[in-house]
Design a protein around this motif. Structure first.
Motif, short mmCIF file in Angstrom:
data_model
loop_
_atom_site.label_atom_id
_atom_site.label_comp_id
_atom_site.label_asym_id
_atom_site.label_seq_id
_atom_site.Cartn_x
_atom_site.Cartn_y
_atom_site.Cartn_z
N PRO A 1 1.13 -1.31 0.33
CA PRO A 1 0.08 -0.07 -0.28
C PRO A 1 0.95 1.09 0.30
O PRO A 1 2.29 0.91 0.79
N HIS A 2 0.39 2.55 -0.98
CA HIS A 2 1.46 3.78 -0.93
C HIS A 2 0.60 4.55 -1.67
O HIS A 2 -0.83 4.35 -2.10
N PHE A 3 1.35 5.40 -2.11
CA PHE A 3 0.75 6.78 -2.67
C PHE A 3 1.73 7.02 -3.50
O PHE A 3 3.17 6.98 -3.33
N ASP A 4 0.82 7.12 -4.62
CA ASP A 4 2.02 8.35 -5.48
C ASP A 4 1.92 9.92 -5.60
O ASP A 4 1.01 10.46 -5.57
N SER A 5 3.13 11.01 -6.42
CA SER A 5 3.27 12.10 -6.56
C SER A 5 2.23 12.05 -7.43
O SER A 5 2.16 13.60 -8.60
N ALA B 1 -4.27 6.43 -2.28
CA ALA B 1 -3.49 5.95 -1.33
C ALA B 1 -4.21 4.28 -2.06
O ALA B 1 -5.21 4.22 -2.47
N HIS B 2 -3.18 3.45 -2.78
CA HIS B 2 -3.79 2.19 -2.85
C HIS B 2 -2.44 0.78 -3.09
O HIS B 2 -1.53 1.41 -2.74
N ASP B 3 -3.44 -0.06 -3.43
CA ASP B 3 -2.20 -1.29 -3.34
C ASP B 3 -3.03 -2.08 -4.17
O ASP B 3 -4.38 -2.42 -3.77
CO CO Z 1 1.53 3.90 -7.37
#
Ligand code: CO
Ligand code: SIN
Length: 391
Positions: free
Chosen positions: A147-151, A208-210
């Motif tokens: 699980p993370h987020f991107d800019s 946020a996405h996984d």
């Molecule tokens: Co991503």
């Protein structure tokens, strides 16, 4: 990697703003940009019906083994620890395909494979200045990047197999410590779906996405959009402007009085520095020119191959690695700026927008414009495309 060299038209028309697209779930590009772009996610079932991977697994892994191709492998170990390795990645340095919970990510595949570059053209309802690259991931069952987020804004197209996506409008962006990846400490998913081949999910930055491969291995294509960081861009522009702007004026202080505080910075020096910076910005054209150069600078490790064929006046198409943009007065290509006006400017803008020109257009171009095209051909920035007729 030997890229598939299938024939294709020299010119690529960008999607029309007011035409509904299956790619956007029936929305027009205009509606999509207004309702979703940078605002909220969109799940599109069968955005590309019948989609099949443009590279098979072996081709993707061969690419990851090459020098000059950016790749990463992420393995979730039995105890739950994450292991990250950077490419080039030889096949024998990676786990067996059957081992669960690992993934290979190959960045910038559009730079290496024409068919992938062509796929990205379907997203040109967003300005090219924002388009970054197409990443392909392969994951074994249970594999993902956590699980993370991107800019970045990203379109996640499911290419093969199934992926379970969970997403959330996360406020708490604290990352886990002591992990080689950016993984959220407290992921709170709000929605979830299983994506099948041809399905696509658009995510704005910071969501946020996984995504986890389910029911076997899967491949996902991520079309990513870069957003310049204000401070970094300003620094880069200031450097370029200073290079262009010959200014060797020395600070003078004939009025300086004797001081009993020798360590204090004289106020005049601050004014001098401010004046220097303001002079850099005074010429708006120079700023626009520097911006275009920065935005079209090829990515690190990109090189162009010299052509085998000699230049001949005829239809041309831009190389997949070429970045080309324009503003009111300039044409920018691969980090270089050219002043252009009138008919030549229109022609060059057409080349940039369509990434190609038919033979008739090139034949009618001025001698100056033809000479530029010949130079760009010799640099490998564009190619002759004799099979193309008129529009
Ligand atoms: Co991503
Ligand atoms: C992936 O394809 O595994 C990761 C894509 C992403 O989460 O941005």
């Amino acid at each position: 990697m030997t890229s598939p060299q299938a024939r294709h038209p020299a010119t690529a028309t960008a999607p029309l703003p007011d035409t509904p697209l299956a790619l956007l779930g029936g929305l027009t590009p205009r509606q999509f940009m207004r309702r979703h772009w940078q605002k909220k996610p969109l799940l599109i079932r069968q955005a590309m019906p019948g989609f099949a991977p443009l590279l098979d697994r072996a081709e993707l892994f061969a690419l990851a083994g090459q020098e000059g191709v950016e790749s990463r492998a992420i393995v979730r170990q039995a105890g739950g620890d994450w292991r990250l390795s950077h490419g080039p990645l030889a096949r024998k340095a990676l786990p067996p395909f059957k081992q669960p919970a690992w993934t290979l990510l190959v960045q910038g595949v559009d730079l290496h494979v024409d068919a992938v570059h062509r796929l990205m053209q379907g997203f040109r309802f967003v300005p090219d200045a924002r388009l970054d690259d197409l990443m392909i991931s392969w994951a074994s069952e249970g594999g993902g990047v956590g699980p993370h987020f991107d800019s970045y804004d990203v379109f996640l197209l499911q290419a093969s197999g199934k992926r379970h996506w969970r997403i959330g409008r996360q406020k708490d962006l604290t990352l886990q410590e002591g992990v080689p990846l950016k993984i959220l400490q407290h992921f709170e998913p709000e929605e979830e779906w299983v994506l099948e081949p041809g399905d696509m999910l658009y995510l704005p930055p910071k969501w946020a996405h996984d995504g986890v491969a389910v029911d076997g291995e899967c491949m996902t294509y991520s079309v990513g959009f870069r957003a310049p960081q204000r401070g970094g861009l300003a620094g880069e522009l200031a450097l370029r402007l200073a290079d262009e702007h010959e200014d060797e004026v020395l600070y003078r202080d004939p009025q300086q009085v004797a001081t009993d505080q020798p360590a204090a910075v004289p106020a005049g020096l601050l004014d001098f520095a401010r004046d220097g910076l303001q002079r850099l910005l005074a010429d708006d054209q120079a700023l626009g020119c520097a911006l275009g150069e920065v935005l079209t600078e090829p990515k690190p490790k990109v090189w162009f191959e010299e052509p085998v064929e000699a230049w001949a006046t005829g239809a041309v198409r831009l190389d997949r690695r070429t970045r080309m943009l324009y503003d009111e007065r300039h044409i920018f290509i691969n980090g270089e700026a050219f002043r252009a006006g009138g008919r030549d400017a229109r022609l060059m803008r057409e080349l940039a927008d369509r990434r190609g020109l038919d033979a008739e257009r090139v034949q009618r171009a001025s001698a100056e414009a033809q000479a530029l095209l010949a130079d760009w051909h010799d640099a490998g920035w564009l190619h002759l495309d004799p099979e193309v007729g008129g529009d």
